[in-house]
Design an enzyme around this catalytic site. Structure first.
Site, short mmCIF file in Angstrom:
data_model
loop_
_atom_site.label_atom_id
_atom_site.label_comp_id
_atom_site.label_asym_id
_atom_site.label_seq_id
_atom_site.Cartn_x
_atom_site.Cartn_y
_atom_site.Cartn_z
N HIS A 269 11.86 30.38 -27.27
CA HIS A 269 12.31 31.44 -27.79
C HIS A 269 12.42 31.13 -29.32
CE1 HIS A 269 13.20 32.54 -23.86
NE2 HIS A 269 13.65 33.46 -24.24
N ARG B 129 8.17 50.34 -45.28
CA ARG B 129 8.73 50.34 -43.92
C ARG B 129 8.06 49.05 -43.11
NH1 ARG B 129 7.79 55.17 -39.87
NH2 ARG B 129 5.85 54.38 -39.46
N ARG C 227 5.60 27.60 -25.80
CA ARG C 227 6.63 28.95 -25.31
C ARG C 227 7.81 28.44 -25.53
NH1 ARG C 227 9.97 31.06 -21.80
NH2 ARG C 227 10.22 33.07 -21.74
N TYR D 118 4.65 46.45 -36.03
CA TYR D 118 3.42 46.95 -36.50
C TYR D 118 3.69 48.25 -37.29
CZ TYR D 118 4.84 50.76 -32.81
OH TYR D 118 5.46 51.84 -32.32
N LYS E 93 10.14 48.65 -36.49
CA LYS E 93 8.75 48.87 -35.72
C LYS E 93 8.39 48.03 -34.85
CE LYS E 93 5.36 52.56 -36.27
NZ LYS E 93 5.54 53.57 -35.33
N GLU F 229 16.14 60.35 -31.52
CA GLU F 229 14.54 60.79 -31.84
C GLU F 229 13.73 61.11 -30.75
OE1 GLU F 229 12.73 57.72 -33.79
OE2 GLU F 229 13.68 55.90 -32.52
N LEU G 228 13.78 55.26 -35.70
CA LEU G 228 12.75 54.84 -36.69
C LEU G 228 12.81 56.04 -38.05
CD1 LEU G 228 10.43 52.67 -36.71
CD2 LEU G 228 8.92 54.70 -36.42
N1 PMP Z 1 10.03 57.29 -33.80
C1 PMP Z 1 9.32 56.68 -32.99
C2 PMP Z 1 10.25 55.87 -31.99
C3 PMP Z 1 7.93 56.24 -33.15
O1 PMP Z 1 7.23 55.63 -32.46
C4 PMP Z 1 7.30 57.14 -34.15
C5 PMP Z 1 5.92 56.94 -34.51
N2 PMP Z 1 4.86 56.89 -33.70
C6 PMP Z 1 8.08 57.80 -35.21
C7 PMP Z 1 9.60 58.13 -34.76
C8 PMP Z 1 7.48 58.80 -36.17
O2 PMP Z 1 7.15 58.00 -37.31
P1 PMP Z 1 5.89 58.30 -38.20
O3 PMP Z 1 6.21 59.86 -38.87
O4 PMP Z 1 6.01 57.39 -39.29
O5 PMP Z 1 4.82 58.40 -37.38
#
Ligand code: PMP
Length: 290
Positions: free
Chosen positions: A99, A49, A97, A30, A144, A176, A200
Site C-alpha cells: 500500500h 484541475r 504490491r 485522470y 478526479k 452532483e 468534482l
Molecule cells: N462530476 C463527476 C463525478 C464527473 O465524473 C464529471 C465528469 N465526467 C463531472 C462532475 C463533470 O465535470 P466536467 O464538466 O469537467 O466534465
C-alpha cells in the site's frame, strides 16, 4: 493511436504490467478534455484541475503544462475526427504490491482519444430521465481519482432503470451526478451547489456559471436541499462530453412541466456560441475573459 509512457502506438498494442498500481489499487488520477475542431477546450482549466488531483494523491506532475499541451495536440493529430475527447490517466507506476508509496518509481502516463459526439438531438428535445440515490462515495470527490467503483455502481443503478444519470444526495443535500454536475432551476433562478470536497469541480459547471453571470441570468451558488431538487422547475446536467442536458423526469416523476425549460434552452444556445468562439480560435486557455 494512443500515448503510453513516451511512445505513440495503436491501442491494441498498448500493454501495462499487472503490478501497475492503477490496476492493483486504483492509485491514480485522470482528466477528460473535449477538443472541438481539433482544439482542446479550456485546456488551462483542465490542467489546473489535474494538478489539484495529483496534489490530492501526492503524486508529482510528470509534465509541465506546455509538455501536456504538446502531447495532447500530437494525440489529436494522430486520430480521426474534428471533435474528440481526450482521456489522460496517470498512475503511481509499477511496483511490488504494497500500500505504501514506492520510492523512485516513474508514473504510468496514458492518453487516448475518442470521437466526441453531441448528445442525441431527441434527448435535447424531450429531455432525459434521472434517478436519485444516496451519495456513498468518499469525502475527496474533488479529486478526479481513477478508483471509480462507487460511481460505477451508482451510474449502473440509472442504467438498470433506463435512466441517463443518478443524482446524488448526501445528508439531505444535492452533491452532483455519478458522472456529471447538476443544476436546479426554481422560479427563474439557476441554483448550483457550491464547490467543496464533496463534488468534482466541473469545467462545464464553471462555463455555465460564467455564461449565467455574463448574460444576467439570475443565479445563486448555495446548498440545495433534496426537497428543492424534487420540486425544481428544471434540472440541468453538465459534463464535458454531455455538455448541457435537460433532466425532465426524476424518479419517474415529471420535473416541472416534464419538458425542457426556458433556462435550459438559453444556456444550451449560449454554450453552443461559446464553443464556436473556441473553434474560431478564441481563448481556450480557460481564462475568464474568453
Ligand atoms: N462530476 C463527476 C463525478 C464527473 O465524473 C464529471 C465528469 N465526467 C463531472 C462532475 C463533470 O465535470 P466536467 O464538466 O469537467 O466534465
Amino acid at each position: 493511436m494512443i500515448y503510453l509512457n513516451g511512445k505513440f502506438m495503436p491501442i491494441e498494442e498498448a500493454c501495462i504490467p499487472v503490478l501497475d498500481r492503477g490496476f492493483i489499487f486504483g492509485d491514480g488520477v485522470y482528466e477528460v478534455i473535449p477538443a472541438y475542431s481539433r482544439k482542446p477546450f479550456r485546456l488551462g482549466k483542465h490542467l489546473k484541475r489535474l494538478q489539484h488531483s495529483l496534489d490530492g494523491i501526492r503524486l508529482k506532475n510528470p509534465f509541465s503544462n506546455d509538455e501536456w499541451k504538446n502531447l495532447l495536440e500530437q494525440v489529436i493529430a494522430k486520430n480521426d475526427g474534428e471533435d474528440q475527447y481526450l482521456y489522460l490517466h496517470i498512475t503511481r507506476g509499477v511496483a511490488k504490491r504494497d500500500h505504501a508509496f514506492p520510492v523512485n518509481v516513474p508514473p504510468t502516463v496514458f492518453i487516448m482519444s475518442n470521437p466526441l459526439l453531441p448528445p442525441p438531438a431527441e434527448l435535447l428535445v424531450s429531455g432525459a430521465s434521472a434517478i436519485t440515490a444516496l451519495d456513498n462515495r468518499w469525502i475527496r470527490c474533488d479529486v478526479k481519482a481513477i478508483s471509480l467503483l462507487p460511481n460505477v455502481l451508482l451510474r449502473q443503478l440509472a442504467v438498470d432503470m433506463q435512466a441517463l444519470e443518478t443524482i446524488l444526495i448526501r445528508d439531505g443535500f444535492l452533491t452532483e451526478g455519478a458522472a456529471s454536475n447538476i443544476f436546479v432551476v426554481k422560479n427563474g433562478v439557476l441554483l448550483a451547489p457550491p464547490k467543496s470536497n464533496l463534488m468534482l469541480p466541473g469545467i462545464t459547471y464553471d462555463v455555465v456559471l460564467e455564461l449565467a453571470a455574463a448574460n444576467r441570468i439570475p443565479h445563486e451558488v448555495r446548498d440545495i436541499s433534496e426537497a428543492e431538487v424534487r420540486t425544481a422547475d428544471e434540472i440541468l446536467l453538465t459534463s464535458s462530453t454531455k455538455e448541457i442536458m435537460p433532466i425532465t423526469s426524476l424518479d419517474n416523476q415529471p420535473v416541472g412541466k416534464g419538458k425542457p425549460g426556458e433556462l435550459f434552452a438559453r444556456l444550451h444556445a449560449l454554450y453552443q456560441d461559446y464553443k464556436a468562439t473556441n473553434m474560431r480560435g478564441g481563448h481556450s486557455c480557460g481564462c475568464s475573459h474568453s
